[in-house]
Scaffold this motif. Structure first.
Motif, PDB file in Angstrom:
ATOM      1  N   THR A   1     -52.692  26.278 -19.244  1.00 44.97           N
ATOM      2  CA  THR A   1     -53.396  27.496 -18.824  1.00 44.97           C
ATOM      3  C   THR A   1     -52.803  28.052 -17.540  1.00 44.97           C
ATOM      4  O   THR A   1     -52.660  29.265 -17.376  1.00 44.97           O
ATOM      5  CB  THR A   1     -54.891  27.193 -18.631  1.00 44.97           C
ATOM      6  N   ASP A   2     -52.449  27.168 -16.623  1.00 44.13           N
ATOM      7  CA  ASP A   2     -51.959  27.604 -15.316  1.00 44.13           C
ATOM      8  C   ASP A   2     -50.442  27.776 -15.271  1.00 44.13           C
ATOM      9  O   ASP A   2     -49.891  28.168 -14.243  1.00 44.13           O
ATOM     10  CB  ASP A   2     -52.374  26.588 -14.240  1.00 44.13           C
ATOM     11  N   TRP A   3     -49.766  27.471 -16.360  1.00 44.29           N
ATOM     12  CA  TRP A   3     -48.294  27.439 -16.338  1.00 44.29           C
ATOM     13  C   TRP A   3     -47.708  28.747 -16.846  1.00 44.29           C
ATOM     14  O   TRP A   3     -48.285  29.422 -17.699  1.00 44.29           O
ATOM     15  CB  TRP A   3     -47.799  26.277 -17.210  1.00 44.29           C
ATOM     16  N   GLY A   4     -46.514  29.049 -16.355  1.00 44.71           N
ATOM     17  CA  GLY A   4     -45.719  30.108 -16.965  1.00 44.71           C
ATOM     18  C   GLY A   4     -45.806  31.453 -16.290  1.00 44.71           C
ATOM     19  O   GLY A   4     -44.786  32.030 -15.902  1.00 44.71           O
ATOM     20  N   GLU A   5     -47.008  31.999 -16.198  1.00 46.60           N
ATOM     21  CA  GLU A   5     -47.227  33.347 -15.678  1.00 46.60           C
ATOM     22  C   GLU A   5     -46.288  34.329 -16.374  1.00 46.60           C
ATOM     23  O   GLU A   5     -46.368  34.504 -17.585  1.00 46.60           O
ATOM     24  CB  GLU A   5     -47.068  33.357 -14.153  1.00 46.60           C
ATOM     25  N   ASP A   6     -45.372  34.948 -15.637  1.00 41.29           N
ATOM     26  CA  ASP A   6     -44.511  35.966 -16.247  1.00 41.29           C
ATOM     27  C   ASP A   6     -43.144  35.433 -16.653  1.00 41.29           C
ATOM     28  O   ASP A   6     -42.310  36.188 -17.159  1.00 41.29           O
ATOM     29  CB  ASP A   6     -44.321  37.139 -15.267  1.00 41.29           C
ATOM     30  N   ASP A   7     -42.892  34.144 -16.427  1.00 41.53           N
ATOM     31  CA  ASP A   7     -41.552  33.613 -16.683  1.00 41.53           C
ATOM     32  C   ASP A   7     -41.479  32.664 -17.870  1.00 41.53           C
ATOM     33  O   ASP A   7     -40.401  32.458 -18.429  1.00 41.53           O
ATOM     34  CB  ASP A   7     -41.030  32.886 -15.437  1.00 41.53           C
ATOM     35  N   GLY A   8     -42.587  32.055 -18.255  1.00 38.01           N
ATOM     36  CA  GLY A   8     -42.565  31.076 -19.335  1.00 38.01           C
ATOM     37  C   GLY A   8     -43.327  31.544 -20.555  1.00 38.01           C
ATOM     38  O   GLY A   8     -44.097  32.510 -20.496  1.00 38.01           O
ATOM     39  N   ALA A   9     -43.132  30.867 -21.682  1.00 38.40           N
ATOM     40  CA  ALA A   9     -43.834  31.182 -22.925  1.00 38.40           C
ATOM     41  C   ALA A   9     -44.285  29.887 -23.582  1.00 38.40           C
ATOM     42  O   ALA A   9     -43.658  28.830 -23.414  1.00 38.40           O
ATOM     43  CB  ALA A   9     -42.944  31.970 -23.878  1.00 38.40           C
ATOM     44  N   VAL A  10     -45.378  29.989 -24.343  1.00 40.91           N
ATOM     45  CA  VAL A  10     -45.957  28.826 -25.027  1.00 40.91           C
ATOM     46  C   VAL A  10     -46.195  29.186 -26.485  1.00 40.91           C
ATOM     47  O   VAL A  10     -46.720  30.261 -26.788  1.00 40.91           O
ATOM     48  CB  VAL A  10     -47.297  28.403 -24.375  1.00 40.91           C
TER      49      VAL A  10
END
Length: 653
Positions: free
Chosen positions: A492-501
């Motif tokens: 939930t807290d990971w990635g923001e605008d740089d990562g994808a899940v």
């Protein structure tokens, strides 16, 4: 301790030659238990019984303080039976030596005294005393006790206790003043102790390896774990804690449903009887303690909560990280593709949930995204800065069974073109520790870990490399609830605008913790992706016989509902007939359901009592728990049916 009650409702029996380890948090009452056995403290209720022929030994804190005897003499003085036997032997020898021709009675007395002295170990006493003192670290046994420090005087006291060989040996933290070698020797000595029973209070894991049973003192109570090593106790304690919490949560859910019905229908004249019945059920649950939170004894105090921190995603050039394009097809045979005409772009900041019936091709799409399964048609396009991380339901089973957990995590973090060669074993142990694999578990071989622990090792490997796309295929299948929560929190807290899940999962609770930006539906050979969060319909739509799904406001296929067909008209008539019959039979069925639920509740109460009586029998507990869960599931199903019938009656009232 003062006027406060420390322990209550204690049932504790020490059988001859049995060895008990008493564990629990500081201040829980472990030492109090030993003092109660000794009769040094008063008890308000019940009784403490020690056999009249039992010789009880207890470590005295100031036993040798001020003694001017040598270490050897002080230790040997505890062997009173040998001392008495030696005195009688010497008297018999003097009687025989005092006359020229001793009579038969004197010779017989000498023979008995000699045999008794030998039987008690008189001829090996010196060797035995020296062995115990050497094991506890003494090198100069001719030194006087009053010249020793308090810690070494305590060792003399412990030596005296061991050499006295009581039939009930009570030890309270005996290793507090011992070094490593002395602790190892003491653990071995206690493992071989055969003179009597033993009750050991300690936090020393090495010493606990010498016991056969564990008694846990916490929350004012005592729980027995019979025929159980310390490691087995830890596993059983965790299982009991989880079972208790699961049962508590299930009871709360059941009570909430009962209360919701009462709140909804309590004021209705036609539903008063049904509402009152549920009020009685709630009262029964409260009275039985079913709604009381698990005690500190059952649940882990200050329960450890696993956590994981995913490395920040490396920033890529461009928005699209990975794509399947140009009418991509996935599957295992060109003649039978599972999913066709795929146009899927995974962009930065995207969190995609793939949903669909079993066998539709969700996991196959993930295989092709990872590059482990070639496309049957179309193109797989990677961003030049792509860093892909993956966690699958089978990853734990693929780990090398002969490798140590810490070695696997370290090697994985270092390997590959994006590996970190500075990653150390300490870094690996830190990651594993946050996931609950502390102490010596990182040093164990994978084959020696439980299934859940293997899954945690795999999760640790997933967490040590920086990625900008994380692909997860049924990640919660082999994880416990705490680790599932840790994983969902980190995503939930990971990635923001740089990562994808990208996630494939049937675990509703897990997915609801993640703020998905897109939902993809895989069904009937197609993939439809919508830009929206997951909703309740995404979890309900694939239950039952129907596999048709309509996600969002539009659907590729729309039926013309303006003209009812003859088939739909006939089915509606059939439905009306069935509904009328159901309404007619509803009161009788509700009465039957009420009787069934009441009988099932009685069975559950009886099973609860039987579980309490068999608390140390793990096998029987498993069977009883399964029976109880079956009964509880029946109750839930009957209650749901009851509520549906009440709703149906309300519509025609």
């Amino acid at each position: 301790r003062g006027s406060a009650q420390i322990l209550s409702e204690i049932e504790f029996r020490v059988e001859p030659k049995s060895k008990w380890g008493v564990v629990g948090p500081n201040g829980a009452g472990k030492s109090t238990l030993l003092k109660a056995i000794l009769g040094q403290i008063l008890h308000d209720d019940g009784s403490v019984t020690v056999g009249t022929t039992q010789k009880v030994g207890y470590l005295q804190q100031t036993a040798v303080s001020g003694s001017n005897k040598t270490i050897y003499d002080e230790a040997a003085s505890a062997m009173e039976e040998i001392t008495t036997a030696r005195r009688k032997l010497e008297e018999a020898q003097e009687n025989v030596a005092s006359v020229d021709i001793p009579d038969e009675a004197s010779l017989a007395a000498l023979d008995r005294a000699t045999q008794n002295y030998e039987l008690l170990g008189g001829y090996t006493q010196e060797q035995e005393v020296e062995t115990v003192l050497k094991g506890l670290g003494f090198t100069n046994t001719s030194q006087t006790c009053d010249s020793l420090s308090g810690g070494w005087q305590m060792r003399v006291s412990l030596a005296k206790l061991l050499l006295s060989k009581p039939s009930l040996l009570l030890l309270d933290e005996p290793s507090n003043h011992l070094d490593v070698n002395a602790r190892k020797w003491l653990a071995q000595y206690m493992s071989n102790y055969e003179a009597g029973a033993m009750v050991l209070v300690t936090h020393d894991v090495d010493l606990l390896s010498s016991v056969q049973h564990i008694a846990e003192v916490a929350g004012g109570s005592l729980q027995e774990y019979k025929t159980c090593t310390y490691n087995q106790f830890l596993d059983m304690k965790e299982q009991r804690a989880k079972a208790a919490e699961t049962e508590y949560e299930r009871n709360l859910e059941k009570a909430a449903k009962l209360q919701a019905f009462v709140d909804k229908w309590g004021a209705s004249a036609t539903k008063a009887s049904a509402a009152q019945s549920r009020v009685k059920m709630l009262e029964k649950m409260q009275k039985s303690g079913a709604l009381d939170a698990p005690t500190d004894l059952i649940k882990n105090q200050a329960r450890f909560k696993p956590s994981m921190v995913l490395p920040e995603p490396p920033r890529s050039i461009g928005e699209t990280l990975l794509a399947l394009k140009n009418g991509a097809q996935v599957g295992y045979s060109p003649d039978k593709p599972l999913v066709s005409n795929i146009e899927l772009e995974i962009k930065r900041g995207m969190k995609l949930l793939l949903r669909g019936p079993n066998g539709a091709g969700k996991s196959t799409i993930l295989h092709s995204l990872r590059g482990t399964l070639p496309l049957l048609k179309g193109d797989r396009l990677e961003n030049e800065s792509l860093r892909l991380g993956s966690f699958t339901q089978d990853l734990a089973q693929e780990l090398d069974g002969n490798a140590k957990a810490v070695d696997l995590v370290t090697a994985y973090a270092r390997e590959g073109s994006f590996g970190d060669i500075s990653f150390s074993d300490n870094d690996a142990r830190s990651v594993l520790g946050r996931l609950g694999l502390g102490d010596d578990k990182p040093l164990r071989r994978i084959e020696d870990l439980s299934g859940g622990e293997k899954a945690r090792v795999a999760l640790a490997m997933f967490a040590v490399k920086a990625s900008n796309i994380l692909i997860l295929d049924e990640p919660s299948n082999h994880l416990d609830q705490e680790c599932i929560k840790a994983l969902s929190d980190s995503l939930t807290d990971w990635g923001e605008d740089d990562g994808a899940v990208v996630v494939v999962s049937h675990d509703r609770a897990f997915c609801q913790e993640i703020d998905f930006t897109h939902v993809g539906t895989v069904e009937k050979g197609n993939l439809v992706v919508e830009q929206r969060g997951a909703t309740g319909k995404d979890w309900d739509v694939f239950h039952g016989e129907s596999t048709r799904v309509s996600l969002g406001e539009s659907s590729p296929v729309q039926e013309d509902k303006s003209k009812p067909s003859s088939s739909s008209s006939s089915s509606e008539k059939e439905l009306d007939k069935q509904t009328r019959k159901q309404i007619y039979n509803a009161p009788k069925r509700i009465a039957k359901l009420e009787s069934l639920i009441e009988k099932a509740e009685e069975k559950i109460a009886a099973l609860d009592q039987e579980m309490l009586e068999n608390g140390s029998d793990v096998g029987k507990l498993v069977d009883l728990t399964a029976k109880k869960e079956e009964e509880e599931q029946r109750v839930l199903e009957w209650m749901e049916e009851w509520e549906e019938l009440e709703e149906l009656l309300a519509q025609v009232a």
